[in-house]
Every structure is written in C-alpha cells, then in structure tokens.
Design a protein around this motif. Structure first.
Motif, mmCIF file in Angstrom:
data_model
loop_
_atom_site.group_PDB
_atom_site.id
_atom_site.type_symbol
_atom_site.label_atom_id
_atom_site.label_comp_id
_atom_site.label_asym_id
_atom_site.label_seq_id
_atom_site.Cartn_x
_atom_site.Cartn_y
_atom_site.Cartn_z
ATOM 1 N N ALA A 41 0.819 -1.223 0.000
ATOM 2 C CA ALA A 41 0.000 0.000 0.000
ATOM 3 C C ALA A 41 0.847 1.265 0.000
ATOM 4 O O ALA A 41 0.351 2.344 -0.334
ATOM 5 C CB ALA A 41 -0.945 0.005 1.192
ATOM 6 N N SER A 42 2.136 1.156 0.315
ATOM 7 C CA SER A 42 3.011 2.334 0.355
ATOM 8 C C SER A 42 3.552 2.710 -1.022
ATOM 9 O O SER A 42 4.379 3.616 -1.131
ATOM 10 C CB SER A 42 4.166 2.107 1.335
ATOM 11 N N ILE A 43 3.057 2.065 -2.082
ATOM 12 C CA ILE A 43 3.544 2.347 -3.431
ATOM 13 C C ILE A 43 3.313 3.817 -3.783
ATOM 14 O O ILE A 43 2.281 4.399 -3.449
ATOM 15 C CB ILE A 43 2.890 1.414 -4.472
ATOM 16 N N ASP A 44 4.312 4.404 -4.445
ATOM 17 C CA ASP A 44 4.234 5.818 -4.822
ATOM 18 C C ASP A 44 4.929 6.011 -6.162
ATOM 19 O O ASP A 44 6.137 5.860 -6.266
ATOM 20 C CB ASP A 44 4.890 6.678 -3.748
ATOM 21 N N THR A 45 4.139 6.353 -7.187
ATOM 22 C CA THR A 45 4.685 6.644 -8.508
ATOM 23 C C THR A 45 4.508 8.125 -8.860
ATOM 24 O O THR A 45 4.666 8.501 -10.014
ATOM 25 C CB THR A 45 4.013 5.784 -9.602
ATOM 26 N N ARG A 46 4.158 8.930 -7.893
ATOM 27 C CA ARG A 46 3.907 10.368 -8.055
ATOM 28 C C ARG A 46 2.652 10.649 -8.875
ATOM 29 O O ARG A 46 2.466 11.745 -9.375
ATOM 30 C CB ARG A 46 5.117 11.097 -8.638
ATOM 31 N N GLU A 47 1.782 9.672 -9.014
ATOM 32 C CA GLU A 47 0.508 9.837 -9.721
ATOM 33 C C GLU A 47 -0.559 9.056 -8.951
ATOM 34 O O GLU A 47 -0.629 7.820 -9.063
ATOM 35 C CB GLU A 47 0.632 9.324 -11.157
ATOM 36 N N PRO A 48 -1.369 9.734 -8.128
ATOM 37 C CA PRO A 48 -2.324 9.041 -7.246
ATOM 38 C C PRO A 48 -3.268 8.066 -7.964
ATOM 39 O O PRO A 48 -3.531 6.979 -7.440
ATOM 40 C CB PRO A 48 -3.099 10.185 -6.589
ATOM 41 N N ARG A 49 -3.765 8.413 -9.136
ATOM 42 C CA ARG A 49 -4.680 7.497 -9.842
ATOM 43 C C ARG A 49 -3.958 6.224 -10.271
ATOM 44 O O ARG A 49 -4.504 5.125 -10.186
ATOM 45 C CB ARG A 49 -5.314 8.192 -11.048
#
Length: 184
Positions: A65-73
């Motif tokens: 759940a901590s994934i972050d690609t700098r694009e919330p969608r």
C-alpha cells in the motif's frame, strides 16, 4: 585459544532503518518511456556471520500500500486487483539464507521473492557501501542491490494492447534497493 572458541560463529543482527532505506522500481510504459516508483514501507533484518562470510540471513518486508509513482490514480490502480491486489496481498517479501560470489564489497544474494502470493527465486546483485559509527553511538552499514524480474512470473499480467503494436506496460521490472542497516 581452544579450537571450539576459534570456530564459534560471530553472528550479528542488523535492522533495516526505514527512514534511510527505500525500494524503487522501473518499468516501461507505452514501450517508449520508463515509469519509476517506490515503496516507502520497508522493514526487515539481516543476520551476518563474521566467521563464515557466505552465511547470511535476510528477511525483508515491503508494504504494498506504500507504493508511490507520483501519480495518485496510477497508484490506486497498482493497488487494485488488476495489479498487486494490496487488500489480499498486503506485503512483498524477500528471504535469503546465503551469500554467493563474494568479491570484497560485491556479492550475489540468491533468495525467494514473494509478490501477489507467488514465490520465485531471484538473485540480487549487491554492493556494500561500508560501515560507520553514527553520532548517537550506533553502528550502521549500507548496501545497494539490484535485480530484474518479469512481473508476469508473479501473476501480475494486466495489460492493454496498443493500436500501433506492443503493450501499455512492460513485463520486465527493474528493482533497486538502497538499505541502511542499524546494528541491533
């Protein structure tokens, strides 16, 4: 000095410092660019045996759940059942029990990677960054590790065909770990 004392393993345990460690990934998008992301939630332990340098124990857990690609969608889509299905499979794990091909500060770390409920063997290429005493009296070690995996090997097969040929999301995923360990 007795023989028993000379062969007694000197095992040390190290904890991953989550504030100074991260796991990143890169994957092709539309076959023309690379999307990069990271997992902020990483924790685990490393066991080293000074008397047997090839012996090691590594257990790493990553919070999906901590994934972050700098694009919330995009992040929400990656957490969904189309990809990681974070609700059913909330953790990615890596476990290893030995070091291979050690040359000074570089070595291979074969182990088992579990993603999306599927476990596959992989080998991390690891470079040690040395060790230091921190300002608070603790001992720290740094390591960088890389690998490449096929997401389809872990059941992550969602994709869309492109009109011009090819697919929306590449199958090969490059992984980079930057770990700072605290002797514990």
């Amino acid at each position: 000095m007795s023989t028993a004392a000379a062969t007694t393993p000197v095992t040390s345990t190290w904890k991953i410092d989550p504030a100074h460690s991260h796991v990143e990934f890169a994957v092709k998008h539309l076959m023309i660019s690379t999307v990069r992301g990271r997992f902020a939630g990483v924790e685990g332990t490393v066991r080293l045996d000074d008397s047997t340098p090839a012996a090691a124990g590594v257990d790493v857990t990553i919070d999906v759940a901590s994934i972050d690609t700098r694009e919330p969608r995009r992040d929400e889509h990656l957490r969904s059942s189309d990809f990681f299905d974070a609700e059913r499979f909330p953790r990615i794990t890596f476990s290893a029990q030995r070091i291979a091909d050690r040359h000074a500060e570089t070595f291979k770390l074969p182990g088992d990677l579990t993603i999306h409920g599927v476990t596959r063997p992989i080998v991390l290429d690891v470079v040690g960054a040395g060790s230091v005493k921190d300002p608070w009296g603790g001992e720290r070690r740094g390591f960088s590790a890389t690998a490449a995996v096929r997401r389809s090997d872990f059941g992550l097969t969602w994709n869309q065909a492109l009109e011009a040929g090819g697919v929306l999301v590449g199958d090969e995923v490059k992984i980079l770990l930057e770990l700072e360990l605290l002797r514990g």
